[in-house]
Design a protein around this motif. Sequence first.
Motif, PDB file in Angstrom:
ATOM      1  N   THR A 153      83.051  34.731  19.455  1.00  0.00           N
ATOM      2  CA  THR A 153      82.299  33.910  18.960  1.00  0.00           C
ATOM      3  C   THR A 153      82.140  34.482  17.128  1.00  0.00           C
ATOM      4  O   THR A 153      81.930  35.352  16.924  1.00  0.00           O
ATOM      5  CB  THR A 153      80.303  33.577  19.103  1.00  0.00           C
ATOM      6  OG1 THR A 153      79.906  33.375  20.154  1.00  0.00           O
ATOM      7  CG2 THR A 153      80.471  32.542  18.200  1.00  0.00           C
TER       8      THR A 153
ATOM      9  N   LEU B 191      75.622  32.348  22.566  1.00  0.00           N
ATOM     10  CA  LEU B 191      76.896  31.999  23.578  1.00  0.00           C
ATOM     11  C   LEU B 191      77.806  32.868  23.965  1.00  0.00           C
ATOM     12  O   LEU B 191      78.779  32.591  24.914  1.00  0.00           O
ATOM     13  CB  LEU B 191      77.601  31.267  22.081  1.00  0.00           C
ATOM     14  CG  LEU B 191      76.714  30.151  21.111  1.00  0.00           C
ATOM     15  CD1 LEU B 191      77.680  29.376  20.147  1.00  0.00           C
ATOM     16  CD2 LEU B 191      76.893  28.524  22.696  1.00  0.00           C
TER      17      LEU B 191
ATOM     18  N   VAL C  42      76.816  25.325  26.874  1.00  0.00           N
ATOM     19  CA  VAL C  42      76.893  26.002  25.572  1.00  0.00           C
ATOM     20  C   VAL C  42      76.180  24.219  25.192  1.00  0.00           C
ATOM     21  O   VAL C  42      76.048  24.676  23.904  1.00  0.00           O
ATOM     22  CB  VAL C  42      78.905  25.493  25.316  1.00  0.00           C
ATOM     23  CG1 VAL C  42      78.336  25.293  23.891  1.00  0.00           C
ATOM     24  CG2 VAL C  42      79.627  26.557  25.953  1.00  0.00           C
TER      25      VAL C  42
END
Length: 471
Positions: free
Chosen positions: A221, A206, A155
Amino acid sequence: MTNCPQLKSVLCTYDSDSDDDYETFVEKMNPPRVVVDNESCPNATVIEVGSKANKNGILLEVVQVLTDLNLVVTKGYITQEGGWFMDVFSVTDKDGNKLKDQTTIEKVEGHIRKSLGADSSYVPSKRRSVDVATSTDYTVIELTGNDRPGLLSEVSAVLYDLNCNLVKVEIWTHNTRAAAILHLTDQSTNSPVKDSDRLSMIKERLNYVLKGSNLSRGAKTDVSVGCAKNMERRLHKLMSDDGDFEIDSQDVAGGKTKRPSVTITNWNDKDYSVVTIRCKDRPKLLFDAVCTLTDMMYVIFHGNVAVEGSEAYQEFYIRHVDGSRVKDEDRERVIHWLKAAIERRVYEGLKLELSTPDIVGLLSEMTRIFREHSLTVTRAEISSGEGKAISTFYVRDNNGDIVMQKTIETIREKLDQIVKQKTIREKLDQSVLHVEGQIEQTSKCTKRSPINFLFGELFRAMSLNFGRPGL
């Protein structure tokens, strides 16, 4: 006169619009009473908070202040009925000492008064944390997904590659799931990322990282600008919504960890449900229980909190906001939510605390080194400001083995080299101190060995229990 349609409409409109004004008026006329007493208890400071202006969620506000100020609650009595409440807490600082510094005492009183709306310029409903204020200085990203070794490393690497600077990060893992809240800015401008195409790219990248190879459970997300939510309360909500309270039958059957004891019984005579919690004591335990019950729309009318040695006992008399007790069909769900809330903060492995210059991309480098040495991050808290970054990592060996002293020393040397290179290149001042820490090996023969750390201003290793998956 009351049959006049126009007058009736005006009266109805006035009654509806005046509710908020009346509540504010009541709060101003009945400001909270906050007393900090250092005389009545020999080993703790007693904090009394009371008011005739009671409202739903006010207990969480008080407990949130104590939590944000890093105060440890050793005993507590909670009472609220009708329009009044009275909460009494015995607290110490994190080292177990009474609050003797007058500045600290005034800070506690001031934060509680402000949190409960004692100041005329303060709006209680807008506040959920002592240290969090409405801001448009950063972009907020909320993540939920499958937990696995190396996730934090991936990440942070993705965001660094997308020219994002992480200002504040808090990440939790529990029961194969992970949740994180990230505050980030653009690397070049230090301002929030607002471009829709760029935000879409960040979300896409992500989500891909979070989903990984496990397609059975999804990833999520969310992005916002200037969000001022309390991170810990929000993380509880993210993980609950993601279903981390679902029991892992293999872990329970294998007896790897001792789960907290949570029971719920109905007290028919008084029309309450009684929640009883018994577990190992730890910081922020009271906040986690009160936060969970409040978010599940239950009101705590009475409660007792006590700590004896390493064990904690909590008892709450609750009703749902609709006035009902816990229904039979909801009992197991409430129990599972409370157990999960308690377990999310059970740290396992080593605790590493680092103070470094605030260098863009350093988090990506640090987590990469952890990953290369088979260390999994099970929890992390990172914050930066005024040229410095404070990072706390809870790590464990990927195989559940004891982390060797040699591994920690090698990681320290690599981190030290990276910081020195970046501080020289970016002309940042960096003081280097020798700080002594300890690593405790949890085996049949417990052994303590001192380790000298040379890294920035702080690098401390502490030992906890092993055994969880993590980032």
